[in-house]
Design a protein around this motif. Structure first.
Motif, PDB file in Angstrom:
ATOM      1  N   ALA A  61       1.906  49.306  16.766  1.00 46.89           N
ATOM      2  CA  ALA A  61       0.638  48.536  16.991  1.00 46.89           C
ATOM      3  C   ALA A  61       1.099  46.931  17.661  1.00 46.89           C
ATOM      4  CB  ALA A  61       0.034  48.276  15.616  1.00 46.89           C
ATOM      5  N   GLY A  62       2.188  46.691  17.226  1.00 47.15           N
ATOM      6  CA  GLY A  62       2.515  45.280  17.838  1.00 47.15           C
ATOM      7  C   GLY A  62       2.814  45.299  19.238  1.00 47.15           C
ATOM      8  N   ALA A  63       3.064  46.260  20.074  1.00 51.49           N
ATOM      9  CA  ALA A  63       3.297  46.560  21.649  1.00 51.49           C
ATOM     10  C   ALA A  63       2.452  45.762  22.414  1.00 51.49           C
ATOM     11  CB  ALA A  63       3.522  47.961  21.697  1.00 51.49           C
ATOM     12  N   LEU A  64       1.349  46.087  21.833  1.00 51.89           N
ATOM     13  CA  LEU A  64       0.262  45.247  22.987  1.00 51.89           C
ATOM     14  C   LEU A  64      -0.065  43.941  22.944  1.00 51.89           C
ATOM     15  CD1 LEU A  64      -2.044  45.625  24.958  1.00 51.89           C
ATOM     16  CD2 LEU A  64      -3.810  46.130  23.239  1.00 51.89           C
ATOM     17  N   PRO A  65       0.055  43.309  21.835  1.00 50.37           N
ATOM     18  CA  PRO A  65       0.231  41.697  21.848  1.00 50.37           C
ATOM     19  C   PRO A  65       1.485  41.252  22.195  1.00 50.37           C
ATOM     20  CG  PRO A  65       0.167  42.604  19.610  1.00 50.37           C
ATOM     21  CD  PRO A  65      -0.339  43.742  20.569  1.00 50.37           C
ATOM     22  N   GLY A  66       2.734  42.168  21.831  1.00 48.45           N
ATOM     23  CA  GLY A  66       4.126  41.848  22.499  1.00 48.45           C
ATOM     24  C   GLY A  66       4.007  41.827  24.051  1.00 48.45           C
ATOM     25  N   GLY A  67       3.283  42.650  24.655  1.00 51.15           N
ATOM     26  CA  GLY A  67       3.119  42.670  25.998  1.00 51.15           C
ATOM     27  C   GLY A  67       2.385  41.427  26.599  1.00 51.15           C
TER      28      GLY A  67
ATOM     29  N   LEU B 102       1.812  43.322  29.755  1.00 51.29           N
ATOM     30  CA  LEU B 102       0.656  43.839  29.241  1.00 51.29           C
ATOM     31  C   LEU B 102       0.606  45.305  29.584  1.00 51.29           C
ATOM     32  CD1 LEU B 102      -2.444  43.470  27.995  1.00 51.29           C
ATOM     33  CD2 LEU B 102      -3.181  42.886  30.241  1.00 51.29           C
ATOM     34  N   SER B 103       0.939  45.547  30.788  1.00 50.02           N
ATOM     35  CA  SER B 103       0.916  47.040  30.912  1.00 50.02           C
ATOM     36  C   SER B 103       1.841  47.855  30.203  1.00 50.02           C
ATOM     37  CB  SER B 103       1.285  47.391  32.656  1.00 50.02           C
ATOM     38  OG  SER B 103       2.582  47.076  32.736  1.00 50.02           O
ATOM     39  N   TYR B 104       3.046  47.267  29.758  1.00 53.02           N
ATOM     40  CA  TYR B 104       3.792  47.837  28.997  1.00 53.02           C
ATOM     41  C   TYR B 104       3.592  47.924  27.344  1.00 53.02           C
ATOM     42  CZ  TYR B 104       7.268  48.902  32.734  1.00 53.02           C
ATOM     43  OH  TYR B 104       7.748  49.487  33.895  1.00 53.02           O
ATOM     44  N   GLY B 105       2.748  46.916  27.230  1.00 61.85           N
ATOM     45  CA  GLY B 105       2.169  46.819  25.944  1.00 61.85           C
ATOM     46  C   GLY B 105       1.282  48.080  25.681  1.00 61.85           C
ATOM     47  N   TYR B 106       0.143  48.435  26.420  1.00 60.56           N
ATOM     48  CA  TYR B 106      -0.529  49.494  26.677  1.00 60.56           C
ATOM     49  C   TYR B 106       0.081  50.756  26.705  1.00 60.56           C
ATOM     50  CZ  TYR B 106      -4.817  47.117  27.052  1.00 60.56           C
ATOM     51  OH  TYR B 106      -6.119  46.188  26.874  1.00 60.56           O
ATOM     52  N   THR B 107       1.474  50.785  27.359  1.00 63.23           N
ATOM     53  CA  THR B 107       2.244  52.025  27.471  1.00 63.23           C
ATOM     54  C   THR B 107       2.877  52.280  26.018  1.00 63.23           C
ATOM     55  OG1 THR B 107       2.896  51.528  29.755  1.00 63.23           O
ATOM     56  CG2 THR B 107       4.245  52.937  28.267  1.00 63.23           C
ATOM     57  N   TYR B 108       3.339  51.299  25.111  1.00 56.45           N
ATOM     58  CA  TYR B 108       3.799  51.747  24.351  1.00 56.45           C
ATOM     59  C   TYR B 108       3.094  51.820  22.993  1.00 56.45           C
ATOM     60  CZ  TYR B 108       8.333  52.554  26.436  1.00 56.45           C
ATOM     61  OH  TYR B 108       9.122  52.984  27.144  1.00 56.45           O
ATOM     62  N   LEU B 109       1.625  51.169  23.072  1.00 57.52           N
ATOM     63  CA  LEU B 109       0.663  51.338  22.119  1.00 57.52           C
ATOM     64  C   LEU B 109       0.411  52.930  22.125  1.00 57.52           C
ATOM     65  CD1 LEU B 109      -1.461  50.310  20.115  1.00 57.52           C
ATOM     66  CD2 LEU B 109      -3.018  49.856  22.139  1.00 57.52           C
ATOM     67  N   ASN B 110       0.249  53.306  23.269  1.00 56.71           N
ATOM     68  CA  ASN B 110       0.099  54.766  23.595  1.00 56.71           C
ATOM     69  C   ASN B 110       1.117  55.727  23.113  1.00 56.71           C
ATOM     70  OD1 ASN B 110      -2.553  55.895  24.854  1.00 56.71           O
ATOM     71  ND2 ASN B 110      -2.253  54.614  26.577  1.00 56.71           N
ATOM     72  N   ASN B 111       2.159  55.292  23.579  1.00 60.49           N
ATOM     73  CA  ASN B 111       3.478  56.173  23.345  1.00 60.49           C
ATOM     74  C   ASN B 111       3.752  56.297  21.617  1.00 60.49           C
ATOM     75  OD1 ASN B 111       5.583  57.876  24.507  1.00 60.49           O
ATOM     76  ND2 ASN B 111       7.024  56.148  23.984  1.00 60.49           N
ATOM     77  N   PHE B 112       3.797  54.958  21.054  1.00 60.32           N
ATOM     78  CA  PHE B 112       4.502  55.201  19.702  1.00 60.32           C
ATOM     79  C   PHE B 112       2.984  55.189  18.880  1.00 60.32           C
ATOM     80  CE2 PHE B 112       8.111  52.344  21.064  1.00 60.32           C
ATOM     81  CZ  PHE B 112       8.990  53.681  21.222  1.00 60.32           C
ATOM     82  N   GLY B 113       1.875  54.471  19.221  1.00 59.45           N
ATOM     83  CA  GLY B 113       0.647  54.539  18.444  1.00 59.45           C
ATOM     84  C   GLY B 113       0.097  55.702  18.482  1.00 59.45           C
ATOM     85  N   VAL B 114      -0.687  56.151  19.474  1.00 60.39           N
ATOM     86  CA  VAL B 114      -1.196  57.368  19.649  1.00 60.39           C
ATOM     87  C   VAL B 114      -0.371  58.625  19.418  1.00 60.39           C
ATOM     88  CG1 VAL B 114      -2.666  58.719  21.126  1.00 60.39           C
ATOM     89  CG2 VAL B 114      -3.018  56.327  21.244  1.00 60.39           C
ATOM     90  N   GLY B 115       0.940  58.471  19.928  1.00 56.46           N
ATOM     91  CA  GLY B 115       1.879  59.752  19.962  1.00 56.46           C
ATOM     92  C   GLY B 115       2.234  59.798  18.537  1.00 56.46           C
TER      93      GLY B 115
END
Length: 419
Positions: free
Chosen positions: A57-63, A365-378
């Motif tokens: 979840a922290g990936a997006l604000p991290g980006g 920001l783009s990698y924040g969305y990437t890892y929100l998808n990869n780790f969060g949705v995944g």
């Protein structure tokens, strides 16, 4: 690679390896905590899940923070936070403190992927090679982290082991404070300007909600949206396949005494030696080669073509996994090697694709969305595979999971045809 490239790859490689070392050491500690504290598996599982959830979840604000303050600062803060959380873990008197420590670890670790990958994409001119070495370092942490933790637990109390695991973070922070590199060298090399990336990184102002929404709307072009769907399919298949794989492998492997005469049937050592665990570790180790090859190929072929080929291979592996496992040990080893290689060869491919479909100034920001998808949705892949195992068995589970690489192939082909 140039000096600047090597410095960035060394810095991000150290951090990436440590993120996954800590991530995969936690399940080893869980075994100890179940005997150390009067706690149920349900409660302890929830405690651990919170830390892992924050990791995604922290990936997006991290980006967002990486774009605002710079990747170097954020990765260094990540290392400090992870080391501090394991230091807190080493003095934990009970489950409540463990929950706090794991939550702090998840928050600290969550910023790494968007910050580290943004740094490689804007600072490393040989981007594909940088992603390859970065992925290999991560796989080394994935494969060696649990093994190191287990070996240390043979000699020390778990609190001492947690404290010893702080030492690598201290070393990495020391390197981070002395390393010198240009975070935007690759942007300039591509014809861009450094100011496109770092105009806002030193103003001390947090990005407003309006800026965040505006940047997000600009980011989600058709191409980037398709790339996000590719990442989502990878995350669902990755987590769905690996979560229960050790248990699945154990169902196909004969007792260790059939291979190693050192063990006598019924001996305590033979009972403790889980062959499935070592096959699983070997599969993860093969991923190091997959990361390297996948990263190198991103410099030589179109990444969307590579994604299409790898997704097609994973769909075939998913369909053949159970028949191969039932055919004997050697077919099982072959299909396991193929799974480990392809699963991790995919990662540098989609990481480089994200870089191609996002502007340098919004790379974090783009990698924040990437890892929100990869780790969060995944993460939903684990629940899906768990449900499939309970109602459809192992064969039905792999047939169901094959849908994800098949959809990934469809999205990658669409992206490839769009150019």
């Amino acid at each position: 690679m140039q000096t600047n490239d090597r410095a960035i790859v060394t810095f991000t490689g150290l951090a990436h390896g440590l993120v996954h070392t800590y991530e995969l050491s936690i399940p080893i500690f869980v075994v100890v905590w179940l005997t150390e504290f009067p706690v149920t598996t349900a409660l302890l599982g929830t405690v651990v899940a919170v830390g892992y959830a924050l990791f995604g979840a922290g990936a997006l604000p991290g980006g967002v923070l990486a774009d605002r303050y710079g990747s170097n600062r954020l990765v260094t803060a990540c290392l400090v936070g992870m080391g501090g959380s394991f230091l807190l873990l080493s003095v934990a008197p009970g489950v409540l403190t463990i929950a706090l420590a794991l939550g702090l670890w998840g928050l600290a670790a969550s910023v790494y992927h968007p910050a580290g990958l943004a740094l490689i994409s804007t600072g490393v001119e040989e981007r594909g090679t940088g992603f390859a070495y970065h992925g290999m370092a991560g796989n080394a942490g994935i494969a060696l982290g649990p093994l190191l933790t287990a070996l240390l637990l043979l000699a020390f109390d778990w609190r001492v082991v947690a404290a010893l695991l702080v030492v690598p973070a201290v070393v990495a922070v020391g390197y981070a404070l002395t390393a010198e590199f240009d975070e935007t060298a690759a942007v300039s090399a591509d014809g861009g300007e450094s100011s496109d990336v770092d105009d806002d990184t030193d103003d001390g102002q947090a990005a407003s909600l309006g800026e965040f929404l505006a940047d997000s709307r600009a980011l989600f072009t058709t191409g980037f949206t398709l790339a996000m769907l590719v990442v989502m399919m990878n995350g669902l298949f990755y987590r769905g396949t690996l979560t229960f794989l050790p248990d699945v492998l154990g169902g196909f492997l004969p007792p260790i005494t059939e291979f190693v005469r050192l063990f006598e049937p019924g001996s305590p050592l033979a009972e403790e030696f889980d062959l499935a665990f070592y096959l699983y570790s070997g599969l993860l180790t093969v991923g190091i080669a997959g990361q390297y090859v996948g990263g190198k190929l991103t410099d030589r072929i179109e990444t969307t073509a590579g994604l299409s080929a790898i997704f097609a291979g994973l769909a075939v592996v998913a369909l053949l996994f159970v028949p191969a496992a039932q055919a004997g040990l050697w077919p099982l080893l072959a299909v396991s090697v193929a799974l480990g290689f392809l699963l991790f060869a995919l990662q540098p491919m989609y990481q480089a694709t994200i870089a191609e479909y996002s502007p340098p100034g919004d790379r974090g920001l783009s990698y924040g969305y990437t890892y929100l998808n990869n780790f969060g949705v995944g993460a939903a892949g684990a629940a899906i595979s768990g449900y499939l195992l309970s109602v459809a068995g192992v064969r039905g589970t792999f047939l169901g999971l094959a849908v994800f690489p098949a959809l990934g192939l469809l999205f990658a082909l669409t992206l490839w045809r769009r150019g």
